[in-house]
Design a protein around this motif. Structure first.
Motif, PDB file in Angstrom:
ATOM      1  N   GLU A  95       0.842  -1.194   0.000  1.00 13.09           N
ATOM      2  CA  GLU A  95       0.000   0.000   0.000  1.00 13.09           C
ATOM      3  C   GLU A  95       0.884   1.254   0.000  1.00 13.09           C
ATOM      4  OE1 GLU A  95      -3.825   1.990   2.376  1.00 13.09           O
ATOM      5  OE2 GLU A  95      -2.724   0.350   3.275  1.00 13.09           O
ATOM      6  N   LYS A  96       0.393   2.267  -0.726  1.00 13.90           N
ATOM      7  CA  LYS A  96       1.126   3.534  -0.793  1.00 13.90           C
ATOM      8  C   LYS A  96       0.308   4.638  -0.127  1.00 13.90           C
ATOM      9  CE  LYS A  96       3.307   2.442  -5.192  1.00 13.90           C
ATOM     10  NZ  LYS A  96       3.320   2.690  -6.642  1.00 13.90           N
ATOM     11  N   TYR A  97       0.991   5.512   0.548  1.00 16.30           N
ATOM     12  CA  TYR A  97       0.348   6.694   1.109  1.00 16.30           C
ATOM     13  C   TYR A  97       0.840   7.896   0.318  1.00 16.30           C
ATOM     14  CZ  TYR A  97      -1.895   9.592   4.631  1.00 16.30           C
ATOM     15  OH  TYR A  97      -2.733  10.464   5.283  1.00 16.30           O
ATOM     16  N   GLN A  98      -0.082   8.607  -0.274  1.00 13.25           N
ATOM     17  CA  GLN A  98       0.271   9.751  -1.107  1.00 13.25           C
ATOM     18  C   GLN A  98       0.091  11.041  -0.324  1.00 13.25           C
ATOM     19  OE1 GLN A  98       1.048   9.335  -4.425  1.00 13.25           O
ATOM     20  NE2 GLN A  98       0.340   7.246  -4.823  1.00 13.25           N
ATOM     21  N   SER A  99       1.005  11.954  -0.493  1.00 12.23           N
ATOM     22  CA  SER A  99       0.795  13.285   0.082  1.00 12.23           C
ATOM     23  C   SER A  99       1.542  14.306  -0.755  1.00 12.23           C
ATOM     24  CB  SER A  99       1.272  13.333   1.531  1.00 12.23           C
ATOM     25  OG  SER A  99       2.618  12.942   1.614  1.00 12.23           O
ATOM     26  N   SER A 100       1.015  15.521  -0.757  1.00 14.68           N
ATOM     27  CA  SER A 100       1.716  16.557  -1.508  1.00 14.68           C
ATOM     28  C   SER A 100       1.482  17.924  -0.881  1.00 14.68           C
ATOM     29  CB  SER A 100       1.293  16.543  -2.976  1.00 14.68           C
ATOM     30  OG  SER A 100       0.210  17.394  -3.192  1.00 14.68           O
ATOM     31  N   ILE A 101       2.392  18.805  -1.151  1.00 14.64           N
ATOM     32  CA  ILE A 101       2.337  20.174  -0.645  1.00 14.64           C
ATOM     33  C   ILE A 101       2.749  21.127  -1.759  1.00 14.64           C
ATOM     34  CG2 ILE A 101       3.420  21.819   0.913  1.00 14.64           C
ATOM     35  CD1 ILE A 101       3.629  19.878   2.991  1.00 14.64           C
ATOM     36  N   ASP A 102       1.983  22.202  -1.893  1.00  9.47           N
ATOM     37  CA  ASP A 102       2.397  23.288  -2.780  1.00  9.47           C
ATOM     38  C   ASP A 102       2.902  24.431  -1.918  1.00  9.47           C
ATOM     39  OD1 ASP A 102       1.466  21.788  -4.863  1.00  9.47           O
ATOM     40  OD2 ASP A 102      -0.166  23.139  -5.434  1.00  9.47           O
ATOM     41  N   VAL A 103       4.117  24.842  -2.192  1.00 10.48           N
ATOM     42  CA  VAL A 103       4.668  26.009  -1.513  1.00 10.48           C
ATOM     43  C   VAL A 103       4.694  27.138  -2.530  1.00 10.48           C
ATOM     44  CG1 VAL A 103       6.585  26.902  -0.172  1.00 10.48           C
ATOM     45  CG2 VAL A 103       6.120  24.441  -0.180  1.00 10.48           C
ATOM     46  N   SER A 104       3.999  28.233  -2.229  1.00 13.08           N
ATOM     47  CA  SER A 104       3.955  29.359  -3.174  1.00 13.08           C
ATOM     48  C   SER A 104       4.401  30.632  -2.489  1.00 13.08           C
ATOM     49  CB  SER A 104       2.525  29.556  -3.701  1.00 13.08           C
ATOM     50  OG  SER A 104       2.046  28.367  -4.297  1.00 13.08           O
ATOM     51  N   ILE A 105       5.045  31.470  -3.269  1.00 13.40           N
ATOM     52  CA  ILE A 105       5.533  32.725  -2.723  1.00 13.40           C
ATOM     53  C   ILE A 105       4.719  33.856  -3.346  1.00 13.40           C
ATOM     54  CG2 ILE A 105       7.547  34.231  -2.455  1.00 13.40           C
ATOM     55  CD1 ILE A 105       7.990  30.541  -3.232  1.00 13.40           C
ATOM     56  N   HIS A 106       4.350  34.809  -2.522  1.00 13.19           N
ATOM     57  CA  HIS A 106       3.477  35.893  -2.969  1.00 13.19           C
ATOM     58  C   HIS A 106       4.163  37.220  -2.673  1.00 13.19           C
ATOM     59  CE1 HIS A 106       0.482  32.639  -2.993  1.00 13.19           C
ATOM     60  NE2 HIS A 106       0.990  32.322  -1.817  1.00 13.19           N
TER      61      HIS A 106
END
Lengths: 413, 413, 413
Positions: B356-367
């Motif tokens: 089994e795989k656990y997926q996760s993601s994050i977007d880091v954005s600069i403003h």
């Protein structure tokens, strides 16, 4: 290349730390030496990246049998192959791990397992076996209770010297020698002088070791050869053939399987290891052999050694899933792999005088085809593999820290 | 260079330990590929000397945003910059420390801190959070009490594979992929497949991870993204904007500052860290965002992620002196960073079946600029940042091992 | 090469990790610089293989005196020689061990001994001395009891900067500077700025150190120079000449030998170390000297330093066998090498304010021939070496954790 020759031997030093000799990449072959007995080669190289960064390996291929030595990991043998048959096992740990990335103290003293993937790995030299408390003498001359870690240090100490020699006359011996020191100020100072030997197109890997106490006072020493096999030698229906005089289960889990201690099943997820302690019979010189056979007895690997050097034999039955390490360990040693304090109480620790050396050697041979397997089988039967053996059905006081009650003895054949 | 192309993707393998592929130094740029969308480059190199000896880094510059990945330290992100604004913080530890020089067990299990200087570092994978005792199953199938060390191992494990890909068509995706294994015989066998993604001249770094259980039996897993910011994003008057449903202080020190938990002061020598546990609101798909704004709201950085993947959020307020590490950590995770045994009792540990795989993601954005900051602000307000939130004024049994008495609940907006 | 010159100094940076400067191999000699004061050379190289893999060393030979610095081991001095006389000792550990292969926590906190083979090695900087429990403040601002390991970390931390300078005018100073940081997030942040200085054909090695507290709050610091000598300076009949005001035995074993504390016997297998704590007399500026003389007083080595900087002196008498390390340690320090908690209770720990630096230096000089030895002998006698000294015949509460009962004081000369 004349400078490498000394009499009838070709010799090449690949590493000598004290002399600042280090050869990163090097190879030689029968062709290079213009030899009649051809087809062999030796290659030394350094791995890069990941947990194998800066691990030095020496690959020997005698034409039929190949194996990879790992000087950076105490001269262990990572893996091998004989005529296409894989020698070793498939650990979750895939490539050799550099000792600098191993913390033997981690996981409560089980850190050794983070780098454990060898076909043949030495346990020792100052201690081996299960983690446990022991008392050492510290610099102040006082007893200090410390926790010994699983299987000791030697497998995670880089060699200080490495040399290749090739015999230029029959039997054209191919030899890789390494020196590893397990030493510290106010600690042990044990020198492992190790040789891995084979011959062109032979089916044999011979390991000859000498452990020397370099201290000026007596010191303890332990050594066990953890020889590990997965498929194709291990499979459902594989068996261990050995001249067993006595077999004892390490714990209750092993006791549950004592009836089939020498028979191996298919990979089984969640299988808990079963460990058996064996007393073997030998010939009049103390020589003995054990053999792991596949189910139809067409493929086998044998270990031959002297009971005078390696009197205790441990069988590690760990037929878990292929993913988690489906493996059987054949482990001749100077003691059993219980924690050192227990083994000392039972009188199974070697005491070396100053400059005294302890010699031990193992022949690993591969047998292909029913005929060759049969021939070895008869030799082992001749050592008493068919005779009656004592079977301890429960962990015993003599062999196992986890004994609980009086054990029962039963005769079996 | 045609051999590197596969369809519309340029691909380069920089490391594959099993295949003995290792590229020490390499770079590529938009010019090298003759691309219209220009100005970007990728460089892989190895550091030498000091505690950074043999640390591999990959520097990506998309033309506006640059960041440095550290394969040798579990694919963490050391630091970055966007149009001249520094991304990361100024740890007392200045350069990436090679894992071989980190002893996670030292300082009573706080050894992780000896190498802690990343902008974004993963905590996990088998465990994370504060050091503490836990029971593992050992090779003998028996429970063994061991001390888990701070934040687990993954940040101190070198990657085994590393690959760069560049999309040759819009949006010209730049991607660095790394594979890191947290594995051992008789231990976890978790595979982190990690991608760091950006686009030419964009303001975004996207991290996409998958953690796979390679064992044949169920196993536990934890993952937390420790995203750390110092100046210029953090400063006196900086604030955290987040759609908070509930906030709880970790301990009495945090409880003392609960009123201003999302407001940050100037560097203060001797400041003791305050840690807050947050439950966030998300949109109908579970997507949420948080943002760290400077005092005049002209500069901000946001994290966007899914609460389905990363349901727990921790705020680490450590506004000590600049010398000692003036930093705020935004930490989405599969759990809170308490010790694992506590999190397990609260049902916050992921259990992965075999494969089994656990997926996760994050977007880091600069403003950058009031307008861009405002736009993101309105998005986060739209998620409920202005709604009422539960404020626990004392450590609670549900979230914090240091709870003492009944906690009080208060509504706030 | 003009770019290396700055005024009247030749300068070469060999390592600067932050700037990614690393020179693997380099050398320079008086000939290279066309200097009149000839015969000296400096060589920097990296060792490969074994436990010394990737250890950087700098060999300085001033024409008469040579010594090898080990940047990878905290700028320690491995060994040296003066006109053929060996400086250092013969540890069971033969070559410099890379810190990544040292686990300070092993053997109950005695792991430091696995790499101990230096002529001069610093103990410190956050702590030194025997392993023992101490309380640190952790990230949560809470006391945390941890085990401090033997002699601290500084000897096992690689330098981050390394620079060689040579004066182009008299006295043609040869200087190797190294910067080593003992730092961690939520830990100490101590900067060791170290210089090793000599002059062409001189008999002196001068070490000048500065330890700076880079934290924004007060922090503790300890430093001890463990200067170790074997043959030919140490031998049967060698003596220590020192202006001793008071001598105290560390433990009962030392107490047994208090009468001959400054006299050394031949190598003796199984000898248990005897450690003596000394208060020395100095001149009006606090300068003092001690000297180790061979039996016929034709060869000696002296240490000169300031009691204002290094008020405590420890004598380590470890005249075991040659194999096990026949050695005497002369150890000026900011404290005694008891565990830190004990030294703190006795007020012997340095507290540094933010940015405060602690300066210390030692001159090591070699004296060959009766005349030169005599000259130095008279200087030390002039400091009060012949005056009465207090002799504590048993371990005392003031100096030794192993004191048991009231100690007796006796005057001796």
């Amino acid at each position: 290349m004349g400078r490498y020759y000394s009499g009838d031997i070709f010799k090449k030093t690949l590493l000598d730390v004290e002399k600042e000799v280090f050869v990163e990449k090097w190879s030689i072959s029968s062709d290079d030496l213009g030899m009649r007995e051809g087809g062999w080669m030796i290659e030394k190289r350094r791995l890069y990246g990941g947990l194998s960064d800066h691990v030095d390996i020496v690959e020997v291929n005698n034409g039929s049998l190949s194996f990879i030595l790992v000087p950076t990991r105490g001269m262990g043998v990572w893996k091998g192959s004989f005529k296409g048959y894989y020698l070793g096992w498939n650990s979750p740990v895939k490539t050799p791990v550099h000792p600098s990335l191993i913390n033997l103290e981690s996981r409560g003293g089980l850190g050794w397992l983070d780098g454990f993937n060898e076909w043949i790995v030495r346990c020792g030299l100052s201690s081996l076996g299960a983690p446990g408390m022991d008392v050492i003498t510290d610099n102040m001359g006082r007893g200090r209770e410390i926790k010994l870690t699983l299987h000791g240090k030697i497998a995670n100490i880089p060699a200080e010297r490495l040399e290749v020699t090739v015999g230029l006359n029959e039997p054209y011996e191919i030899r890789v020698e390494g020196v590893v020191y397990e030493r510290s100020m106010f600690g042990s100072n044990l020198k492992l002088y190790s040789s891995a030997i084979t011959y062109p197109n032979s089916n044999i890997l011979r390991i000859i070791d000498s452990v020397e106490n370099l201290k000026s006072i007596d010191d303890e020493m332990q050594l066990l050869y953890h020889c590990n096999f997965g498929p194709p030698f291990l499979g459902d229906g594989s068996t261990l053939l050995a001249p067993v005089e006595l077999v004892a289960p390490r714990d209750s889990i092993a006791a549950d399987g004592i009836e089939e201690f020498n028979m191996f099943g298919p990979p089984k997820p969640g299988f808990i290891e079963q460990v058996y302690f064996l007393k073997l019979r030998g010939d009049s010189d103390g020589r003995t052999s054990v053999m792991l056979l596949n189910s139809d007895e067409t493929l086998a690997v044998s270990l031959s050694f002297s009971l005078n050097e390696l009197p205790y034999f441990t069988l590690w039955k760990n037929t878990g899933s292929l993913e988690d390490g489906y493996v059987v360990g054949l482990e001749p040693g100077t003691s059993l792999p219980n924690n050192k304090a227990f083994e000392r109480e039972r009188g199974r620790i070697i005491l070396l005088r100053p400059s005294e050396k302890y010699q031990s050697s193992i022949d690993v041979s591969i047998h292909v085809g029913r005929e060759e397997v049969d021939r070895m089988k008869r030799r082992i039967e001749g050592l008493g593999a068919e005779s009656k053996m004592k079977v301890l059905t429960e962990p015993s006081e003599e062999f196992s820290p986890s004994y609980k009650r009086k054990h029962h003895i039963r005769l079996s054949s």
